[in-house]
Design an enzyme around this catalytic site. Sequence first.
Site, mmCIF file in Angstrom:
data_model
loop_
_atom_site.group_PDB
_atom_site.id
_atom_site.type_symbol
_atom_site.label_atom_id
_atom_site.label_comp_id
_atom_site.label_asym_id
_atom_site.label_seq_id
_atom_site.Cartn_x
_atom_site.Cartn_y
_atom_site.Cartn_z
ATOM 1 N N CYS A 1 0.815 -1.209 0.000
ATOM 2 C CA CYS A 1 0.000 0.000 0.000
ATOM 3 C C CYS A 1 0.855 1.269 0.000
ATOM 4 C CB CYS A 1 -0.910 -0.012 1.228
ATOM 5 S SG CYS A 1 -2.003 1.402 1.244
ATOM 6 N N LYS B 1 0.438 -9.611 0.196
ATOM 7 C CA LYS B 1 0.159 -8.894 -1.060
ATOM 8 C C LYS B 1 1.183 -7.778 -1.177
ATOM 9 C CE LYS B 1 -3.519 -6.420 -3.506
ATOM 10 N NZ LYS B 1 -3.345 -4.972 -3.325
ATOM 11 N N ASN C 1 -1.922 -9.450 -10.038
ATOM 12 C CA ASN C 1 -2.944 -8.413 -9.835
ATOM 13 C C ASN C 1 -2.593 -7.173 -10.663
ATOM 14 O OD1 ASN C 1 -3.379 -5.889 -7.439
ATOM 15 N ND2 ASN C 1 -5.101 -6.860 -8.442
ATOM 16 N N ASP D 1 -5.287 -4.632 -13.475
ATOM 17 C CA ASP D 1 -5.977 -4.436 -14.762
ATOM 18 C C ASP D 1 -6.707 -5.665 -15.310
ATOM 19 O OD1 ASP D 1 -4.729 -1.962 -14.629
ATOM 20 O OD2 ASP D 1 -3.143 -2.509 -16.048
ATOM 21 N N GLY E 1 -9.533 -6.175 -8.696
ATOM 22 C CA GLY E 1 -9.904 -5.016 -7.889
ATOM 23 C C GLY E 1 -10.975 -4.187 -8.562
HETATM 24 C C1 LIG Z 1 -10.414 2.210 -3.663
HETATM 25 C C2 LIG Z 1 -9.269 1.249 -3.521
HETATM 26 C C3 LIG Z 1 -8.920 0.771 -2.254
HETATM 27 C C4 LIG Z 1 -7.858 -0.131 -2.100
HETATM 28 N N1 LIG Z 1 -7.591 -0.632 -0.859
HETATM 29 C C5 LIG Z 1 -6.634 -1.609 -0.726
HETATM 30 C C6 LIG Z 1 -6.437 -2.281 0.512
HETATM 31 O O1 LIG Z 1 -7.146 -2.046 1.517
HETATM 32 N N2 LIG Z 1 -5.450 -3.214 0.583
HETATM 33 C C7 LIG Z 1 -4.667 -3.531 -0.501
HETATM 34 O O2 LIG Z 1 -3.782 -4.395 -0.387
HETATM 35 N N3 LIG Z 1 -4.856 -2.931 -1.697
HETATM 36 C C8 LIG Z 1 -5.819 -2.004 -1.837
HETATM 37 N N4 LIG Z 1 -6.056 -1.461 -3.076
HETATM 38 C C9 LIG Z 1 -5.326 -1.966 -4.244
HETATM 39 C C10 LIG Z 1 -6.115 -3.096 -4.923
HETATM 40 O O3 LIG Z 1 -6.258 -4.213 -4.055
HETATM 41 C C11 LIG Z 1 -5.410 -3.585 -6.225
HETATM 42 O O4 LIG Z 1 -4.107 -3.987 -5.892
HETATM 43 C C12 LIG Z 1 -5.325 -2.478 -7.298
HETATM 44 O O5 LIG Z 1 -6.568 -1.803 -7.419
HETATM 45 C C13 LIG Z 1 -4.919 -3.056 -8.654
HETATM 46 O O6 LIG Z 1 -5.838 -4.044 -9.088
HETATM 47 P P1 LIG Z 1 -6.966 -3.703 -10.211
HETATM 48 O O7 LIG Z 1 -6.239 -3.167 -11.417
HETATM 49 O O8 LIG Z 1 -7.660 -5.015 -10.475
HETATM 50 O O9 LIG Z 1 -7.852 -2.666 -9.612
HETATM 51 C C14 LIG Z 1 -7.102 -0.536 -3.241
HETATM 52 C C15 LIG Z 1 -7.444 -0.042 -4.501
HETATM 53 C C16 LIG Z 1 -8.529 0.815 -4.654
HETATM 54 C C17 LIG Z 1 -8.884 1.300 -6.046
#
Ligand SMILES: Cc1cc2nc3c(=O)[nH]c(=O)nc-3n(C[C@H](O)[C@H](O)[C@H](O)COP(=O)(O)O)c2cc1C
Length: 320
Positions: free
Chosen positions: A111, A149, A213, A215, A237
């Site tokens: 994060c 993660k 993970n 996109d 996500g």
């Molecule tokens: C609104 C939002 C909140 C997120 N909160 C977390 C979280 O609490 N813990 C975490 O490991 N990643 C968090 N992420 C990252 C997502 O888990 C993921 O790694 C990221 O969105 C990329 O994946 P995607 O392209 O499928 O969205 C967050 C992402 C978004 C957009």
Amino acid sequence: MNNFWQTLKKPLFVLAPMADVTDVAFRSVIAKYGKPDVMWTEFVAADGLYATREKVGMKDEENPLMQSLLFTKEESPIVAQLFSSNPENMEYAAKLCAKLGFDGIDINMGCPDRSIEKQGAGAAHMKDPETAKKVIQAAKKSGLPVSVKTRIGYNKEEIDAWIPELLSQDLVCLTVHLRTRKEMSKVAAHWELMPRIVALRDELAPDTLILGNGDVESIEDGNKKIEETGCDGVMVGRGIFGNPWFFSGKEVSKDEKLKVMFEHTKLYEELLPQKNFSIMRKHYKAYANGFDGAAELRAKLFETKSREEVEKILIDEKII
Ligand SMILES: Cc1cc2nc3c(=O)[nH]c(=O)nc-3n(C[C@H](O)[C@H](O)[C@H](O)COP(=O)(O)O)c2cc1C
């Protein structure tokens, strides 16, 4: 250890942790309309869980952070995501999650949020692998299977230095968001790097599952990425926004979408009464999208402050 990971069939499709998005209300809707192989909670501060009990004397049940650890049995298997750089706090929080009935613990080591990094947690772990390993070992004392993660590096790609540190920890699963900390989510995820991560796993920790993970846009897209890169599954996500059917691959009509949006709203008010209603706006933006009149409906939904107000709009629109 009851390791549910070993019972899952590959390829794996799992739900990403997203703070203020994948809460118990949204996850309940997802469990009903398109259940993934594994659910993740939003991230939760292990330090906050520990400190309120030790320093303030507050009972765990009274801690507002416990809202993020609510779940229903329909969501299982479900993994609680914790963050901390303090092994003692991590052990306490992980044991609490075991008592609450979670199936596993995931540690957030990716994060980019500055307030989390300031505590040495999230992406900051990449700069201090020794602490990261201590925190992992502490979580294992809960008896639950532990996963991590993370990202591919901090300012630049550091797969060869960072990933083996994690693979030395006998993790059940490692999810890699294929971007650096610096890239945030601004560039396309580097799926071309996944085969190198899989090769490291094959060499160093053949029993650790690897999830990619970044996109993933559909089941088809996920399967293609898994086939092309050799990972065991994908974590989704943003693809789930406004689309709790994602993991079922089902296409739904506008009316069905809006009916489920209302079901989601009701659950939000019922299960998370202390949370601010405005958090539902990011869901409304995604549900009310891609059809004639969506912008007008969205504008009305953005003004709402309660389930009743949403209900009235949907009755006027003849949706419910
Ligand atoms: C609104 C939002 C909140 C997120 N909160 C977390 C979280 O609490 N813990 C975490 O490991 N990643 C968090 N992420 C990252 C997502 O888990 C993921 O790694 C990221 O969105 C990329 O994946 P995607 O392209 O499928 O969205 C967050 C992402 C978004 C957009």
